[in-house]
Write an enzyme that holds these catalytic residues in place. Structure first.
Site, PDB file in Angstrom:
ATOM      1  N   CYS A 245     -19.402  45.395  42.925  1.00  0.00           N
ATOM      2  CA  CYS A 245     -18.571  45.175  43.694  1.00  0.00           C
ATOM      3  C   CYS A 245     -17.426  44.391  43.255  1.00  0.00           C
ATOM      4  O   CYS A 245     -17.529  43.380  42.572  1.00  0.00           O
ATOM      5  CB  CYS A 245     -19.244  44.106  44.909  1.00  0.00           C
ATOM      6  SG  CYS A 245     -18.129  43.443  45.798  1.00  0.00           S
TER       7      CYS A 245
ATOM      8  N   CYS B 105     -16.067  41.054  44.427  1.00  0.00           N
ATOM      9  CA  CYS B 105     -16.777  39.865  43.889  1.00  0.00           C
ATOM     10  C   CYS B 105     -16.707  39.394  42.578  1.00  0.00           C
ATOM     11  O   CYS B 105     -16.853  38.179  42.226  1.00  0.00           O
ATOM     12  CB  CYS B 105     -18.528  40.634  44.080  1.00  0.00           C
ATOM     13  SG  CYS B 105     -18.732  41.195  45.682  1.00  0.00           S
TER      14      CYS B 105
END
Lengths: 139, 108
Positions: free
Chosen positions: B32, B35
């Site tokens: 991600c 993230c």
């Protein structure tokens, strides 16, 4: 570090090519932090290997196969990208790294986090903009 | 520099719900991008708040039980727990100032 296997070269090549083409089509840019873009492309390629489709890696799905059977909503490019030109995965952004939020409905988390981020190339992208009412009614 | 602590499904109750101080939980995944983008901010917060706040991260690919229990969808998703209860939730690459302001409201 996760113990997930790295995606295949074939899927990486496929997703890199797709991302380049979609950046051009939508007039968006890669994130200035290349690690952000590389991570997402690896995630998409991993899902191509695992599921056969580039499911967005920036969501949690209790069951990925069921998610794909339910809808193509989160297959890249996702419905939010095609309708609002908003990529919460930060794969398709402005050259300053911010995701475009100006077309999102009021109250959407993207607007709450980033404020109103204008689209520098409004003539490009949003190929499903005509489906915004339908999308909002179902969410 | 402070470091966020990785927490698993089996450790969640002890490390988060039974913590004697507020806990910021980052639900994240390896692939991600956002993230990755917010991770340094979380390390900075861990250092800034020191003993007043615990900052932990849960890898949703390896710890699906907690992700499901707390209805996680879009990631990164940041939950604040105090006295075992969820008291706040933020989604995405929230700027450090905004995160600090939210956290501060739960530290009194």
């Amino acid at each position: 570090m996760s113990d997930q296997q790295l995606p295949s070269e074939k899927s990486m090549a496929k997703m890199n090519k797709y991302v380049e083409k979609y950046l051009e089509k939508t007039g968006t840019s890669r994130h200035p932090n290349e690690e952000v873009t590389e991570s997402v492309i690896k995630g998409l390629a991993h899902h191509v290997d695992e599921l056969g489709r580039p499911l967005c890696p920036c969501n949690f799905y209790p069951d990925k196969k069921e998610e794909l059977e339910r809808s193509r909503e989160w297959v890249c490019a996702c419905d939010e990208m095609k309708i609002y030109k908003y990529c919460h995965c930060l794969l398709f952004v402005r050259d300053d790294g911010l995701p475009i939020t100006e077309y999102l409905p009021e109250g959407h988390e993207g607007k709450q986090i980033y404020g109103v981020v204008e689209d520098p190339t409004p003539e490009n992208g949003r190929e499903l903009r005509h489906k915004s009412d339908e999308y909002e009614a179902s969410h | 520099m402070g470091q966020t602590q990785a927490v698993t499904d089996s450790e969640f109750e002890a490390e988060v719900l039974n913590s004697d101080k507020p806990v910021l939980v980052d639900f994240w995944a390896e692939w991600c991008g956002p993230c990755k983008a917010i991770a340094p901010t979380l390390d900075e917060l861990a250092a800034d708040y020191g003993d007043r706040l615990k900052v932990v991260k849960v890898d949703i690919d390896e710890n699906q039980e907690m992700a499901q229990q707390f209805g996680i969808r879009s990631i990164p998703q940041l939950l604040v727990f105090k006295d075992g209860n969820e008291v706040d939730r933020m989604v995405g690459v929230v700027p450090k100032k905004q995160l600090s302001e939210k956290i501060d409201t739960h530290l009194s």
